[in-house]
Design a protein around this motif. Structure first.
Motif, short mmCIF file in Angstrom:
data_model
loop_
_atom_site.label_atom_id
_atom_site.label_comp_id
_atom_site.label_asym_id
_atom_site.label_seq_id
_atom_site.Cartn_x
_atom_site.Cartn_y
_atom_site.Cartn_z
N THR A 81 37.68 44.65 45.17
CA THR A 81 36.50 43.97 44.64
C THR A 81 35.23 44.68 45.09
OG1 THR A 81 35.46 41.80 44.35
CG2 THR A 81 36.19 42.37 46.58
N GLY A 82 34.12 44.26 44.50
CA GLY A 82 32.83 44.81 44.87
C GLY A 82 31.74 44.18 44.04
N MET A 102 33.21 41.40 41.19
CA MET A 102 34.19 41.72 40.15
C MET A 102 35.43 42.29 40.81
SD MET A 102 33.99 44.34 36.88
CE MET A 102 33.32 43.16 35.68
N VAL A 103 36.59 41.75 40.45
CA VAL A 103 37.86 42.20 41.00
C VAL A 103 38.55 43.10 39.98
CG1 VAL A 103 40.11 41.49 41.89
CG2 VAL A 103 38.08 40.11 42.40
N HIS A 104 39.03 44.24 40.45
CA HIS A 104 39.78 45.20 39.63
C HIS A 104 41.22 45.20 40.11
CE1 HIS A 104 36.04 47.18 38.08
NE2 HIS A 104 35.57 46.64 39.18
N ARG A 117 43.33 45.12 34.84
CA ARG A 117 42.35 44.09 34.49
C ARG A 117 41.16 44.20 35.42
NH1 ARG A 117 47.19 41.06 33.38
NH2 ARG A 117 47.01 39.85 31.43
N ASN A 118 39.99 43.86 34.93
CA ASN A 118 38.83 43.64 35.79
C ASN A 118 38.16 42.35 35.34
OD1 ASN A 118 37.93 45.05 33.35
ND2 ASN A 118 35.92 45.15 34.30
N ARG A 119 37.81 41.51 36.32
CA ARG A 119 37.25 40.20 36.00
C ARG A 119 36.14 39.85 36.99
NH1 ARG A 119 39.93 41.25 32.25
NH2 ARG A 119 41.45 39.96 31.12
N TRP A 120 35.03 39.33 36.45
CA TRP A 120 34.03 38.74 37.33
C TRP A 120 34.60 37.47 37.94
CZ3 TRP A 120 31.35 40.98 32.95
CH2 TRP A 120 30.33 41.90 33.31
#
Length: 498
Positions: A81-82, A102-104, A117-120
């Motif tokens: 995340t970052g 946001m997590v990748h 996937r990437n999601r806020w």
């Protein structure tokens, strides 16, 4: 695009909100210098450009292409995340560390890279920006946690320090709810927990700007906060990380303290380097009780590699940056320092009552990790990352240093021999935090794999790089090609299948 591959692009409200900074720049593109609306010119910030630039899309892609072979025993999710700012009204007032989390993630199974996937993280504010409903009432100090993501008791938790509750995510990175450890967490939490696998305990040290203490929290095997120890502490310091051994909790009281005047003036990060606040190490028994304090020379203590007991001494290995360190930055949009981070060691002699400091490696490096099974116990190997673009962005006080000083690499340390191995990447290939994953049935501490996201400047996107930890400088076992870019950010974890 193949029928089994799907890309979910946020449109309408989301892209309109993000348009002032990143609208129009796709997942594999670098945003140019962010411009503030109506400013008439560039609001230059290294933390909104290049490898740091926020991405504007949430993606889902299946059956990712792979160079090499993904080890079949790697069954789980690699998550990191970052900060990824969504909808900046004025980039000039933005601070990198406050970007929406946001997590990748990449799902590996049976030798395949099944999806990316990437999601806020859907805090109430992020849900509003995206035009989505937020279920229930937002918790106090609500924030889209952007600093760490960990597995815990079958859950995936996104973490933040100094206030916000963790957010629970499901296996597809959808936000489930704020998580308070079965209604037992009262007040702030931390981004840097320490899980002692042998004791089945999760430890945290939490701080909050209005407290006159910090809190050591112990979460037991039932997943509840079982013990809370309040340690009196003046000056409201920022306690970003701590250390844990089999016997002790080690607190690091840094000269970065809360500034009420700056907060009252609306500073986004109201913490300042405070020359009047002495730097100290505090050693407290894990069961609680009095804390012994040891004054030491000031540095900015960044992250713990690991800590362990050795006779009458406590050993802490960590990364640090030279004093002074400006968390709020000096107009760069992020933190700034006068030098790059290095790997160091404190040896706290409890019998003699003093602390010895040693430099272990002056190669610029950050985000140190060990084999997680050895947290709080003596280790031999450690891993770290170096990203040239990050060190250039941090060093804004004395100007931009020469390019040749910094490189992109992952580092493996052998603490027994005092040696290091370096796996180098090309110019522009920024490397993020490495995570060690043990091989099934491993007998040696370093028998396993090292995973990290690495930017591919030729594609303008990122790869998941998988190394053999025992052949660290050799050719990667696999490079998983992601459909988009993973901006330089913070921390992550391997979440193994149950």
């Amino acid at each position: 695009m193949a029928g089994h591959t799907r890309r979910r692009v946020l449109r309408g409200t989301a892209l309109a909100a993000a348009g002032s900074v990143v609208g129009g720049f796709g997942p594999g593109r670098l945003a140019p210098s962010a411009r503030a609306e109506g400013s008439g010119g560039a609001a230059s910030s290294p933390f909104l450009e290049g490898a740091f630039a926020p991405v504007s899309e949430e993606l889902t892609e299946f059956d990712l292409p792979v160079s090499g072979r993904v080890p079949r025993e790697l069954n789980g999710r690699y998550l990191r995340t970052g900060p990824n700012a969504l909808g900046l009204e004025d980039p000039r007032a933005h601070h990198w560390m406050l970007g929406d989390g946001m997590v990748h993630g990449v799902r590996l199974r049976d030798g395949r890279a099944e999806w990316y996937r990437n999601r806020w993280v859907r805090s109430a504010q992020v849900a509003r920006k995206l035009g989505e409903p937020y279920p229930g009432e937002a918790p106090p100090d609500d924030f889209a946690c952007n600093t760490n993501v960990i597995p815990y008791k079958g859950r995936i938790l996104a973490l933040q320090e100094s206030g916000p509750l963790p957010y629970e995510l499901d296996g597809d990175l959808r936000t489930v709810r704020p998580y308070d450890f079965r209604s037992t967490l009262d007040g702030a939490f931390t981004a840097h927990t320490k899980y002692d696998a042998a004791a089945d305990e999760l430890h945290a040290v939490a701080y909050y700007p209005t407290w006159d203490h910090v809190r050591h929290l112990v979460i037991d095997g039932s997943g509840r906060v079982a013990r809370t120890h309040r340690i009196p502490l003046a000056g409201a310091p920022m306690m970003h990380d701590f250390a844990l051994t089999e016997k002790y909790v080690v607190l690091v009281d840094v000269p970065v303290t809360f500034d009420a005047a700056a907060a009252g003036a609306g500073a986004p990060v109201p913490y300042v380097w405070n020359e009047r606040h002495p730097m100290r190490l505090g050693v407290m028994a894990r069961s609680g009780g009095a804390t012994r304090w040891f004054e030491i020379d000031p540095v900015f203590y960044s992250h713990t590699l690991n800590a362990y007991d050795e006779g009458d001494t406590v050993v802490v290995e960590y990364t640090s940056m030279p004093a002074p360190f400006s968390v709020a930055g000096r107009g760069s949009g992020g933190p700034s320092t006068t030098g790059a981070p290095t790997l160091d060691r404190w040896v706290v002699d409890l019998r003699a009552g003093h602390v010895r400091t040693a430099r272990l490696d002056d190669l610029p490096q950050e985000f140190p990790r060990v084999n997680e099974a050895l947290v709080s116990r003596r280790h031999r190997y450690g891993y770290a990352a170096s990203a040239a673009e990050m060190w250039r962005a941090y060093e804004t006080v004395d100007g931009v240093p020469p390019d040749e000083r910094f490189s992109n690499c992952l580092v493996k340390h052998d603490m027994l021999r005092g040696t290091r191995q370096v796996h180098r990447f090309p110019r522009g290939a920024a490397a993020s935090e490495p995570v060690f994953v043990p091989r099934l049935g491993a007998r040696d501490e370093d028998d396993g794999y090292v995973l990290a996201y690495v930017h591919d400047p030729d594609r303008g996107a990122s790869d998941l790089v998988i190394l053999s930890a025992q052949d660290f400088t050799g050719r990667p076992l696999a490079r998983v090609r992601l459909p988009g870019r993973v901006p330089l950010g913070f921390h992550g974890s391997w979440v193994a299948d149950a």
